[in-house]
Design an enzyme around this catalytic site. Structure first.
Site, short mmCIF file in Angstrom:
data_model
loop_
_atom_site.label_atom_id
_atom_site.label_comp_id
_atom_site.label_asym_id
_atom_site.label_seq_id
_atom_site.Cartn_x
_atom_site.Cartn_y
_atom_site.Cartn_z
N CYS A 1 -3.49 4.56 9.60
CA CYS A 1 -2.19 4.03 10.03
C CYS A 1 -1.54 4.91 11.09
O CYS A 1 -0.35 4.76 11.38
CB CYS A 1 -1.26 3.88 8.84
N CYS B 1 9.24 3.63 6.78
CA CYS B 1 8.29 4.52 6.14
C CYS B 1 8.46 4.45 4.64
O CYS B 1 7.57 4.78 3.89
CB CYS B 1 8.44 5.95 6.63
N CYS C 1 -1.04 8.54 7.17
CA CYS C 1 -2.41 8.28 6.73
C CYS C 1 -3.31 8.02 7.94
O CYS C 1 -2.86 7.48 8.96
CB CYS C 1 -2.42 7.06 5.82
N CYS D 1 0.84 -1.21 0.00
CA CYS D 1 0.00 0.00 0.00
C CYS D 1 0.87 1.26 0.00
O CYS D 1 0.64 2.19 -0.76
CB CYS D 1 -0.93 -0.02 1.22
N CYS D 2 1.92 1.27 0.85
CA CYS D 2 2.83 2.43 0.89
C CYS D 2 3.53 2.60 -0.45
O CYS D 2 3.76 3.73 -0.90
CB CYS D 2 3.88 2.26 2.00
S1 SF4 Z 1 0.52 4.72 5.63
FE1 SF4 Z 1 -1.12 3.14 5.55
S2 SF4 Z 1 -2.76 3.92 4.17
FE2 SF4 Z 1 -0.90 5.19 3.93
S3 SF4 Z 1 0.10 4.36 2.16
FE3 SF4 Z 1 1.04 3.35 3.94
S4 SF4 Z 1 -0.17 1.51 4.39
FE4 SF4 Z 1 -1.33 2.77 2.91
#
Ligand code: SF4
Length: 228
Positions: A193, A219, A190, A107-108
């Site tokens: 998170c 990160c 986000c 996702c990141c």
């Molecule tokens: S912080 Fe969470 S919602 Fe944002 S990009 Fe990464 S995994 Fe996805």
């Protein structure tokens, strides 16, 4: 020369040496709004980009909007590729990050890393709001360094600042900042998170808090891992 003056010197150096090939990547956290204010007050021309992952807290959109309206700043917002997001959600669901570290990293990658790579394409240097005090986990951080992830120069002009310096500056100059900082969110990412922290917790304990205590959370935007 005090810390602020030194920061201005580094920012001017970055702007002078790299002109339109240097990018300040801002997430509108406390350190980043200090840098935005310094750029604006000192008339330092620099391209500013920010990543809208599509999952940011409303408070981040609110502060982003305030800064985007400043006429002397030129802020571009980058979003993830819609096809990538659709395919990811189709395969893994909207809350995939809670399922595993691998899915969180996926996702990141789609929502942050790939848009950042697009924003930095063609750039020869970028500027961050990282402080040395936060670098206990970011080994060997320097004011000006080679970024191995992106293969360009990286300027960390707040390297000498303490957290108190950041907040003294914000208060003294009435700098707009993310309202979540008033609710025990020292580090804001986000919405799904990030959580508030308790007294005595590490400032980054609120990021990906469900992952194992001894896990190393990356990160992904900075080369060195962040120990929780
Ligand atoms: S912080 Fe969470 S919602 Fe944002 S990009 Fe990464 S995994 Fe996805």
């Amino acid at each position: 020369m005090d810390k602020l003056e030194q920061t201005v010197v580094w920012l001017k150096q970055a702007a002078k040496e790299y002109k339109n090939e240097v990018v300040f990547a801002s997430s509108f956290g406390a350190e980043d709004v200090v840098l935005l204010d310094i750029l604006e007050k000192n008339n330092i021309a620099m391209r500013v980009i920010s990543l809208d992952t599509g999952r940011l807290p409303q408070e981040t959109y609110d502060v982003m909007d305030k800064w985007r309206k400043k006429p002397r700043l030129n802020i571009d917002i980058y979003l993830p590729d819609a096809n990538d997001v659709e395919a990811m959600i189709k395969q893994d669901g909207v809350n995939l990050f809670y399922d595993s570290i691998e899915k969180r990293k996926k996702c990141c990658e789609i929502r942050k890393i790939l848009p950042l790579k697009r924003a930095l394409s063609g750039a020869k240097a970028w500027v961050t709001g990282l402080r040395g005090e936060q670098a206990g986990s970011r080994v060997d951080m320097q004011a000006i360094e080679d970024d191995k992830t992106f293969g360009i120069k990286k300027f960390n002009p707040l390297i000498m600042w303490k957290e108190q310096d950041v907040w003294d500056y914000i208060k003294k100059h009435d700098v707009p900042y993310n309202a979540l900082h008033n609710q025990f969110y020292p580090s804001i990412g986000c919405a799904p998170c990030t959580r508030a922290i308790s007294v005595g917790e590490d400032p980054r304990a609120g990021r990906w808090w469900w992952e194992q205590e001894d896990a190393v959370a990356e990160c992904g935007l900075h080369a060195s891992p962040i120990k929780k």
